[in-house]
Design a protein around this motif. Structure first.
Motif, PDB file in Angstrom:
ATOM      1  N   GLU A  81       0.597  -0.958   0.063  1.00  0.00           N
ATOM      2  CA  GLU A  81      -0.305   0.341   0.224  1.00  0.00           C
ATOM      3  C   GLU A  81       0.976   1.111   0.278  1.00  0.00           C
ATOM      4  OE1 GLU A  81      -3.630   0.841  -1.149  1.00  0.00           O
ATOM      5  OE2 GLU A  81      -3.880  -0.728  -0.175  1.00  0.00           O
ATOM      6  N   GLN A  82       0.414   1.866  -0.851  1.00  0.00           N
ATOM      7  CA  GLN A  82       1.786   3.353  -0.854  1.00  0.00           C
ATOM      8  C   GLN A  82       1.639   4.230   0.325  1.00  0.00           C
ATOM      9  OE1 GLN A  82       1.227   7.074  -1.707  1.00  0.00           O
ATOM     10  NE2 GLN A  82       3.423   7.105  -2.101  1.00  0.00           N
ATOM     11  N   GLU A  83       2.445   4.662   0.393  1.00  0.00           N
ATOM     12  CA  GLU A  83       2.416   4.852   1.740  1.00  0.00           C
ATOM     13  C   GLU A  83       1.367   6.334   2.655  1.00  0.00           C
ATOM     14  OE1 GLU A  83       5.948   7.191   3.124  1.00  0.00           O
ATOM     15  OE2 GLU A  83       6.686   6.144   1.143  1.00  0.00           O
ATOM     16  N   VAL A  84       1.333   7.281   1.519  1.00  0.00           N
ATOM     17  CA  VAL A  84       0.244   8.372   1.559  1.00  0.00           C
ATOM     18  C   VAL A  84      -1.413   7.358   0.963  1.00  0.00           C
ATOM     19  CG1 VAL A  84      -0.137  10.543   0.273  1.00  0.00           C
ATOM     20  CG2 VAL A  84       1.597   9.924   0.337  1.00  0.00           C
ATOM     21  N   ILE A  85      -1.312   7.077   0.531  1.00  0.00           N
ATOM     22  CA  ILE A  85      -3.066   6.181   0.395  1.00  0.00           C
ATOM     23  C   ILE A  85      -3.011   5.390   1.972  1.00  0.00           C
ATOM     24  CG2 ILE A  85      -3.985   4.121  -0.596  1.00  0.00           C
ATOM     25  CD1 ILE A  85      -2.472   4.682  -2.381  1.00  0.00           C
ATOM     26  N   ALA A  86      -1.445   4.898   2.587  1.00  0.00           N
ATOM     27  CA  ALA A  86      -1.657   4.139   4.052  1.00  0.00           C
ATOM     28  C   ALA A  86      -2.115   4.991   5.375  1.00  0.00           C
ATOM     29  CB  ALA A  86      -0.914   3.127   4.084  1.00  0.00           C
ATOM     30  N   ALA A  87      -1.506   6.201   4.996  1.00  0.00           N
ATOM     31  CA  ALA A  87      -1.915   7.169   6.186  1.00  0.00           C
ATOM     32  C   ALA A  87      -3.278   7.607   5.733  1.00  0.00           C
ATOM     33  CB  ALA A  87      -0.738   8.162   5.510  1.00  0.00           C
ATOM     34  N   GLY A  88      -3.658   7.641   4.070  1.00  0.00           N
ATOM     35  CA  GLY A  88      -5.277   8.304   4.272  1.00  0.00           C
ATOM     36  C   GLY A  88      -6.184   6.798   4.928  1.00  0.00           C
ATOM     37  N   GLU A  89      -6.125   5.792   4.422  1.00  0.00           N
ATOM     38  CA  GLU A  89      -6.886   4.742   5.099  1.00  0.00           C
ATOM     39  C   GLU A  89      -6.462   4.610   6.916  1.00  0.00           C
ATOM     40  OE1 GLU A  89      -8.515   3.042   3.545  1.00  0.00           O
ATOM     41  OE2 GLU A  89      -8.170   3.447   1.985  1.00  0.00           O
ATOM     42  N   TYR A  90      -5.231   5.267   7.466  1.00  0.00           N
ATOM     43  CA  TYR A  90      -5.383   5.733   9.140  1.00  0.00           C
ATOM     44  C   TYR A  90      -6.567   6.874   9.486  1.00  0.00           C
ATOM     45  CZ  TYR A  90      -4.367   6.986  13.306  1.00  0.00           C
ATOM     46  OH  TYR A  90      -3.806   7.355  14.530  1.00  0.00           O
ATOM     47  N   VAL A  91      -6.084   7.799   8.967  1.00  0.00           N
ATOM     48  CA  VAL A  91      -7.095   8.612   8.890  1.00  0.00           C
ATOM     49  C   VAL A  91      -8.804   8.258   8.747  1.00  0.00           C
ATOM     50  CG1 VAL A  91      -7.793  10.964   7.854  1.00  0.00           C
ATOM     51  CG2 VAL A  91      -5.763  10.788   8.705  1.00  0.00           C
ATOM     52  N   LYS A  92      -9.496   8.132   7.814  1.00  0.00           N
ATOM     53  CA  LYS A  92     -10.407   7.130   7.717  1.00  0.00           C
ATOM     54  C   LYS A  92     -11.495   6.492   8.431  1.00  0.00           C
ATOM     55  CE  LYS A  92     -10.189   7.426   2.025  1.00  0.00           C
ATOM     56  NZ  LYS A  92     -10.255   6.432   0.920  1.00  0.00           N
ATOM     57  N   ARG A  93     -10.161   5.517   9.387  1.00  0.00           N
ATOM     58  CA  ARG A  93     -10.772   4.465   9.891  1.00  0.00           C
ATOM     59  C   ARG A  93     -10.565   5.003  11.520  1.00  0.00           C
ATOM     60  NH1 ARG A  93     -10.433  -1.219   8.555  1.00  0.00           N
ATOM     61  NH2 ARG A  93     -10.823  -1.558   5.949  1.00  0.00           N
ATOM     62  N   PHE A  94      -9.608   5.727  11.448  1.00  0.00           N
ATOM     63  CA  PHE A  94      -9.154   5.954  12.761  1.00  0.00           C
ATOM     64  C   PHE A  94      -9.860   8.057  13.423  1.00  0.00           C
ATOM     65  CE2 PHE A  94      -6.706   2.647  12.339  1.00  0.00           C
ATOM     66  CZ  PHE A  94      -7.033   1.496  13.249  1.00  0.00           C
ATOM     67  N   HIS A  95      -9.511   8.373  12.390  1.00  0.00           N
ATOM     68  CA  HIS A  95     -10.103  10.526  12.617  1.00  0.00           C
ATOM     69  C   HIS A  95     -10.704  10.461  11.399  1.00  0.00           C
ATOM     70  CE1 HIS A  95      -7.596   9.952  16.334  1.00  0.00           C
ATOM     71  NE2 HIS A  95      -6.529   9.714  15.875  1.00  0.00           N
ATOM     72  N   ARG A 118     -15.139  13.777  -2.175  1.00  0.00           N
ATOM     73  CA  ARG A 118     -14.166  14.108  -3.210  1.00  0.00           C
ATOM     74  C   ARG A 118     -13.160  12.927  -2.815  1.00  0.00           C
ATOM     75  NH1 ARG A 118     -12.643  20.487  -3.541  1.00  0.00           N
ATOM     76  NH2 ARG A 118     -15.176  21.461  -4.038  1.00  0.00           N
ATOM     77  N   ILE A 119     -12.283  12.751  -3.439  1.00  0.00           N
ATOM     78  CA  ILE A 119     -10.854  11.973  -3.707  1.00  0.00           C
ATOM     79  C   ILE A 119     -10.147  12.891  -2.939  1.00  0.00           C
ATOM     80  CG2 ILE A 119      -8.852  10.948  -4.546  1.00  0.00           C
ATOM     81  CD1 ILE A 119     -11.184  10.405  -6.491  1.00  0.00           C
ATOM     82  N   PRO A 120      -9.452  12.160  -2.108  1.00  0.00           N
ATOM     83  CA  PRO A 120      -8.553  12.809  -0.977  1.00  0.00           C
ATOM     84  C   PRO A 120      -6.926  13.151  -2.050  1.00  0.00           C
ATOM     85  CG  PRO A 120      -8.592  11.014   0.413  1.00  0.00           C
ATOM     86  CD  PRO A 120      -9.331  10.954  -0.987  1.00  0.00           C
ATOM     87  N   ASP A 121      -6.716  14.661  -2.030  1.00  0.00           N
ATOM     88  CA  ASP A 121      -5.829  15.311  -2.242  1.00  0.00           C
ATOM     89  C   ASP A 121      -4.263  14.803  -1.606  1.00  0.00           C
ATOM     90  OD1 ASP A 121      -3.949  16.341  -3.502  1.00  0.00           O
ATOM     91  OD2 ASP A 121      -4.805  18.727  -3.133  1.00  0.00           O
ATOM     92  N   MET A 122      -3.646  14.281  -2.436  1.00  0.00           N
ATOM     93  CA  MET A 122      -2.847  13.861  -1.874  1.00  0.00           C
ATOM     94  C   MET A 122      -1.381  14.836  -2.070  1.00  0.00           C
ATOM     95  SD  MET A 122      -3.151  10.105  -1.613  1.00  0.00           S
ATOM     96  CE  MET A 122      -4.835   9.650  -0.757  1.00  0.00           C
TER      97      MET A 122
END
Length: 587
Positions: A81-95, A118-122
């Motif tokens: 999982e690309q790290e920026v996408i992984a960080a985005g998944e963290y936000v969706k699930r935890f914050h 909207r799709i997250p702007d990374m």
């Protein structure tokens, strides 16, 4: 804990390894964070052995992330999982209430903007380490303290000073000048944190408003409260709107663990896969051509270059002379020439941020060496460089001259048919293209100093060698190590990797010489073909006292490169010749 439904996230970054074990409800059960010192597979194996000892030989669904993790994931047959996408998944699930995520890692920084529907702007930094953890590490080295001490120092600061954060080497000048002025390390540490915060915001936000709530993550935010405060201050937010979560250093690892899918893999089997993918055995780095075949080859090369040496007078007798001054950001150079263009006197000194007194002392040294000081007539003078305006006004010097013109004038004295001039100083680089005796194009480095002299100086010092010894070692290295073209700060991990792969210090030193040239030709000049340089190349600047760099340029261009015995004085020498030419024109 339902052991059948545990998930594992492995984040292998440029400098650190993070491992997170989540249970069926995505709660963190076990976490490991440590620097891998360019040995990610060994560090990962030890960490997984510790995990197995703690929780047993579980079967876990695994997902990997990180700038170094992709290659391992592919070879180990593990989902990535690309790290920026992984960080985005963290936000969706935890914050899920977060608008902006700001992540500072070892060699990268990231921003993600979340808008409903909207799709997250990374966004992620590119090839520069300004605003990253390695930038912070290098600042600690400059101050002579451990990275962990920076936070303690910053907490005691009273004043914030401007420090360039766009480049780790450029910041060195600012920090050295602050130290020379007696500014405390506490204020410098706090100023550096402030600079990092501004760099991250300006380079990644780029027109998008950073709105609450803001989540801060990554090692610097996790372990340095003053870095958090600097970011909050730069954003104009308090802890309620700009906060650090419970496990800020695990964010991408937890994010990729949360989305881990596929069949479970026992931890013991996962451990077995790592040694088999070692870069030590499967990826043999490219070796570059040796700079010189032998000592005899080097000596013959040096003898061939003696034809470009600048003529000198034995002493300063009574008569007419012309003075050239190059007042740089860190050094002051002066050259005195006679009516034949011969050098009668030269001086090179570090100015400690005080160009005025450095020049004054240089003139006093000139007077002290003159055989008949009262008979020395300075007909005209010219000054160039960082302190041009100050010195011209303060000492009533006759001419101010643009640096590129000064260097081109010096180059023409060495080779009247010069087609290309490359001047590499400690922190800047100038490339001058010429056509029939006139300048046709100029290129300079703006925000990166990875092809400059400090690039080599920094690493020679870190490896325990003088620049002179480092340069000589490079000349005779049998297998120069290909370090590529990288930011000075990023190169730390590349050097560690080279050493872990068995490269000698000699081979690494030669690799730096090639890297300086590659950075110059392909990052700054963006050459498509070396034919653009023409057949008459002249190199100048203190960096070319290092013969290995000049030789690397010859190897890469296939051209005979010309350089004098005073490359570090070229600006002052050109200014002196310019002053003489202006006087001749008045006759």
């Amino acid at each position: 804990m339902d052991k059948e439904r545990c998930k594992l996230g492995i984040d292998i970054g440029s400098t650190t390894l993070k491992i997170c074990l989540l249970d069926q409800s995505d709660k963190l059960v076990y976490g490991i964070y440590r620097r891998h010192n360019a040995s990610p597979e060994k560090t990962a194996v030890r960490a997984l052995e510790e995990l197995r000892a703690e929780v047993g030989n579980l079967g876990v669904r695994v997902r990997m992330t990180g700038s170094v993790g992709m290659g391992y994931a592919e070879r180990m047959g593990i989902g990535f999982e690309q790290e920026v996408i992984a960080a985005g998944e963290y936000v969706k699930r935890f914050h899920p209430d977060i608008h902006t995520l700001v992540d500072i890692g070892g060699e990268d920084s990231k921003m993600i903007f979340f808008e409903p529907g909207r799709i997250p702007d990374m966004r992620m930094n590119g090839i520069c380490a300004g605003g990253t953890g390695s930038f912070i590490d290098q600042t600690a080295t400059l101050l002579g303290v451990a990275t962990e001490e920076l936070d303690h120092l910053a907490a005691q600061s009273e004043t914030i000073y401007p420090i360039a954060s766009r480049c780790g080497v450029f910041s060195k000048t600012d920090i050295q000048n602050l130290l020379a002025r007696g500014v405390s390390k506490a204020d410098i540490a706090a100023s550096m944190f402030h600079a990092v915060a501004l760099q991250v915001i300006t380079s990644l936000a780029r027109g998008i408003e950073v709105r609450p709530r803001v989540l801060l993550c990554g090692g610097p935010f996790a372990f340095m409260p003053q870095m958090r405060k600097a970011m909050q201050s730069a954003l104009g937010m308090g802890e309620k709107d700009c906060f650090v979560p419970e496990h800020p250093h695990y964010v991408p690892a937890m994010g990729c663990a949360a989305v881990a899918k596929g069949d479970a893999i026992e931890i013991g089997d996962l451990i077995k896969r790592f040694p088999q993918t070692s870069t030590h055995t499967k990826e043999i780095p490219t070796k570059l051509e040796a700079l010189f075949a032998s000592t005899e080859d080097y000596n013959a090369w040096i003898e061939n270059k003696r034809g470009y040496e600048v003529a000198r007078r034995e002493r300063i007798d009574a008569g007419d002379y012309w003075l050239g001054v190059d007042s740089g950001s860190t050094t002051t150079k002066i050259v005195l020439v006679d009516n034949e263009g011969r050098i009668a006197f030269s001086d090179y000194c570090f100015n400690g941020g005080d160009s005025y007194h450095a020049f004054k002392l240089a003139i006093e040294r000139l007077q002290g060496e003159a055989a008949q000081p009262e008979g020395v007539n300075i007909v005209a003078s010219a000054v160039t460089g960082y302190g041009e305006g100050l010195l011209k006004t303060a000492f009533d010097l006759d001419y101010g001259i643009v640096e590129t013109v000064a260097h081109f004038t010096a180059a023409r004295a060495i080779d009247p048919d010069v087609s290309f001039v490359l001047d590499i100083g400690g922190q800047d680089m100038k490339a001058i293209y010429a056509d029939h005796g006139s300048i046709s194009r100029i290129e300079i480095n703006e925000a990166c100093s990875s092809g400059c002299g400090s690039f080599i100086m920094t690493f020679a010092s870190q490896l325990g060698y003088s620049v002179t010894d480092f340069a000589r070692m490079a000349c005779f290295a049998p297998n120069p190590y290909d370090l590529g073209t990288r930011c000075t700060v990023f190169m730390n991990s590349k050097v560690k990797q080279a050493m872990n792969e068995g490269a000698t210090i000699d081979d690494i030193a030669a690799g730096f010489s090639y890297s300086v040239v590659k950075n110059c030709l392909f990052k700054v000049l963006k050459l498509h073909s070396t034919d653009e340089l023409g057949g008459h190349i002249v190199v100048q600047g203190g960096t070319f006292k290092n013969h290995s760099v000049a030789r690397a340029l010859e190897k890469m261009t296939g051209c005979d490169v010309r350089f004098s015995d005073i490359p570090e004085l070229a600006g002052a020498y050109g200014a002196a010749l310019y002053a003489r030419s202006k006087s001749d024109a008045k006759k």
